[in-house]
Design a protein around this motif. Structure first.
Motif, PDB file in Angstrom:
ATOM      1  N   LEU A   1       0.826  -1.205   0.000  1.00  0.00           N
ATOM      2  CA  LEU A   1       0.000   0.000   0.000  1.00  0.00           C
ATOM      3  C   LEU A   1       0.864   1.260   0.000  1.00  0.00           C
ATOM      4  O   LEU A   1       0.552   2.241  -0.678  1.00  0.00           O
ATOM      5  N   HIS A   2       1.958   1.245   0.746  1.00  0.00           N
ATOM      6  CA  HIS A   2       2.854   2.399   0.763  1.00  0.00           C
ATOM      7  C   HIS A   2       3.495   2.614  -0.597  1.00  0.00           C
ATOM      8  O   HIS A   2       3.621   3.750  -1.059  1.00  0.00           O
ATOM      9  N   HIS A   3       3.897   1.532  -1.249  1.00  0.00           N
ATOM     10  CA  HIS A   3       4.490   1.653  -2.582  1.00  0.00           C
ATOM     11  C   HIS A   3       3.474   2.190  -3.587  1.00  0.00           C
ATOM     12  O   HIS A   3       3.813   3.027  -4.432  1.00  0.00           O
ATOM     13  N   LEU A   4       2.245   1.723  -3.499  1.00  0.00           N
ATOM     14  CA  LEU A   4       1.207   2.212  -4.407  1.00  0.00           C
ATOM     15  C   LEU A   4       0.945   3.693  -4.193  1.00  0.00           C
ATOM     16  O   LEU A   4       0.814   4.459  -5.146  1.00  0.00           O
ATOM     17  N   ARG A   5       0.868   4.113  -2.944  1.00  0.00           N
ATOM     18  CA  ARG A   5       0.617   5.519  -2.637  1.00  0.00           C
ATOM     19  C   ARG A   5       1.783   6.388  -3.105  1.00  0.00           C
ATOM     20  O   ARG A   5       1.587   7.484  -3.643  1.00  0.00           O
ATOM     21  N   ALA A   6       3.001   5.908  -2.909  1.00  0.00           N
ATOM     22  CA  ALA A   6       4.171   6.664  -3.360  1.00  0.00           C
ATOM     23  C   ALA A   6       4.163   6.806  -4.882  1.00  0.00           C
ATOM     24  O   ALA A   6       4.492   7.868  -5.415  1.00  0.00           O
ATOM     25  N   ALA A   7       3.773   5.748  -5.577  1.00  0.00           N
ATOM     26  CA  ALA A   7       3.701   5.810  -7.037  1.00  0.00           C
ATOM     27  C   ALA A   7       2.618   6.792  -7.480  1.00  0.00           C
ATOM     28  O   ALA A   7       2.811   7.551  -8.439  1.00  0.00           O
ATOM     29  N   GLU A   8       1.482   6.802  -6.784  1.00  0.00           N
ATOM     30  CA  GLU A   8       0.408   7.750  -7.106  1.00  0.00           C
ATOM     31  C   GLU A   8       0.879   9.185  -6.910  1.00  0.00           C
ATOM     32  O   GLU A   8       0.623  10.052  -7.746  1.00  0.00           O
ATOM     33  N   LEU A   9       1.558   9.455  -5.795  1.00  0.00           N
ATOM     34  CA  LEU A   9       2.046  10.808  -5.522  1.00  0.00           C
ATOM     35  C   LEU A   9       3.091  11.228  -6.554  1.00  0.00           C
ATOM     36  O   LEU A   9       3.092  12.382  -6.999  1.00  0.00           O
ATOM     37  N   ALA A  10       3.975  10.314  -6.930  1.00  0.00           N
ATOM     38  CA  ALA A  10       4.998  10.639  -7.922  1.00  0.00           C
ATOM     39  C   ALA A  10       4.357  10.950  -9.270  1.00  0.00           C
ATOM     40  O   ALA A  10       4.748  11.905  -9.949  1.00  0.00           O
ATOM     41  N   ALA A  11       3.364  10.155  -9.657  1.00  0.00           N
ATOM     42  CA  ALA A  11       2.680  10.395 -10.938  1.00  0.00           C
ATOM     43  C   ALA A  11       1.937  11.726 -10.904  1.00  0.00           C
ATOM     44  O   ALA A  11       1.952  12.481 -11.873  1.00  0.00           O
ATOM     45  N   GLU A  12       1.303  12.012  -9.792  1.00  0.00           N
ATOM     46  CA  GLU A  12       0.568  13.272  -9.651  1.00  0.00           C
ATOM     47  C   GLU A  12       1.521  14.461  -9.732  1.00  0.00           C
ATOM     48  O   GLU A  12       1.223  15.473 -10.358  1.00  0.00           O
ATOM     49  N   THR A  13       2.681  14.331  -9.130  1.00  0.00           N
ATOM     50  CA  THR A  13       3.666  15.406  -9.146  1.00  0.00           C
ATOM     51  C   THR A  13       4.207  15.634 -10.550  1.00  0.00           C
ATOM     52  O   THR A  13       4.385  16.773 -10.981  1.00  0.00           O
ATOM     53  N   ARG A  14       4.472  14.546 -11.275  1.00  0.00           N
ATOM     54  CA  ARG A  14       4.995  14.685 -12.634  1.00  0.00           C
ATOM     55  C   ARG A  14       3.987  15.333 -13.573  1.00  0.00           C
ATOM     56  O   ARG A  14       4.355  16.092 -14.461  1.00  0.00           O
ATOM     57  N   THR A  15       2.699  15.041 -13.390  1.00  0.00           N
ATOM     58  CA  THR A  15       1.689  15.547 -14.320  1.00  0.00           C
ATOM     59  C   THR A  15       1.275  16.977 -14.022  1.00  0.00           C
ATOM     60  O   THR A  15       0.812  17.676 -14.919  1.00  0.00           O
ATOM     61  N   ALA A  16       1.413  17.418 -12.791  1.00  0.00           N
ATOM     62  CA  ALA A  16       0.895  18.736 -12.437  1.00  0.00           C
ATOM     63  C   ALA A  16       1.920  19.563 -11.664  1.00  0.00           C
ATOM     64  O   ALA A  16       1.640  20.048 -10.587  1.00  0.00           O
ATOM     65  N   LEU A  17       3.113  19.711 -12.219  1.00  0.00           N
ATOM     66  CA  LEU A  17       4.097  20.553 -11.544  1.00  0.00           C
ATOM     67  C   LEU A  17       3.685  22.015 -11.652  1.00  0.00           C
ATOM     68  O   LEU A  17       3.416  22.510 -12.746  1.00  0.00           O
ATOM     69  N   PRO A  18       3.608  22.704 -10.539  1.00  0.00           N
ATOM     70  CA  PRO A  18       3.229  24.117 -10.579  1.00  0.00           C
ATOM     71  C   PRO A  18       4.353  24.964 -11.168  1.00  0.00           C
ATOM     72  O   PRO A  18       5.527  24.644 -11.036  1.00  0.00           O
ATOM     73  N   ARG A  19       3.977  26.037 -11.808  1.00  0.00           N
ATOM     74  CA  ARG A  19       4.951  26.936 -12.437  1.00  0.00           C
ATOM     75  C   ARG A  19       5.436  28.008 -11.457  1.00  0.00           C
ATOM     76  O   ARG A  19       6.502  28.553 -11.626  1.00  0.00           O
ATOM     77  N   GLU A  20       4.643  28.322 -10.470  1.00  0.00           N
ATOM     78  CA  GLU A  20       4.994  29.389  -9.540  1.00  0.00           C
ATOM     79  C   GLU A  20       5.611  28.822  -8.272  1.00  0.00           C
ATOM     80  O   GLU A  20       5.185  27.788  -7.788  1.00  0.00           O
ATOM     81  N   PRO A  21       6.613  29.513  -7.712  1.00  0.00           N
ATOM     82  CA  PRO A  21       7.214  29.043  -6.463  1.00  0.00           C
ATOM     83  C   PRO A  21       6.208  28.977  -5.314  1.00  0.00           C
ATOM     84  O   PRO A  21       6.279  28.084  -4.483  1.00  0.00           O
ATOM     85  N   ARG A  22       5.259  29.905  -5.278  1.00  0.00           N
ATOM     86  CA  ARG A  22       4.262  29.886  -4.205  1.00  0.00           C
ATOM     87  C   ARG A  22       3.399  28.638  -4.277  1.00  0.00           C
ATOM     88  O   ARG A  22       3.067  28.038  -3.268  1.00  0.00           O
ATOM     89  N   ALA A  23       3.033  28.257  -5.500  1.00  0.00           N
ATOM     90  CA  ALA A  23       2.212  27.060  -5.666  1.00  0.00           C
ATOM     91  C   ALA A  23       2.991  25.826  -5.236  1.00  0.00           C
ATOM     92  O   ALA A  23       2.432  24.910  -4.634  1.00  0.00           O
TER      93      ALA A  23
END
Length: 59
Positions: free
Chosen positions: A9-31
């Motif tokens: 479950l931890h590995h699955l959650r880590a993979a989900e977070l990594a995928a989410e981060t790769r797809t939606a990297l914010p452009r602004e430092p505040r974000a």
């Protein structure tokens, strides 16, 4: 819960977070700071929800 299931479950959650981060990297430092802050809040909540360790009684 078995340790293998818990680890999976931890590995699955880590993979989900990594995928989410790769797809939606914010452009602004505040974000980015806000996103990191919410991830830290989620981590803190997970740590506080774990069962407390039992302390051995000294008699």
């Amino acid at each position: 819960m078995h340790s293998d299931t818990h680890l999976l479950l931890h590995h699955l959650r880590a993979a989900e977070l990594a995928a989410e981060t790769r797809t939606a990297l914010p452009r602004e430092p505040r974000a980015l700071r806000a996103r990191l802050g919410w991830i830290l809040v989620e981590l803190g909540l997970r740590l506080t929800q774990q069962a407390p360790h039992r302390q051995a009684r000294l008699a």
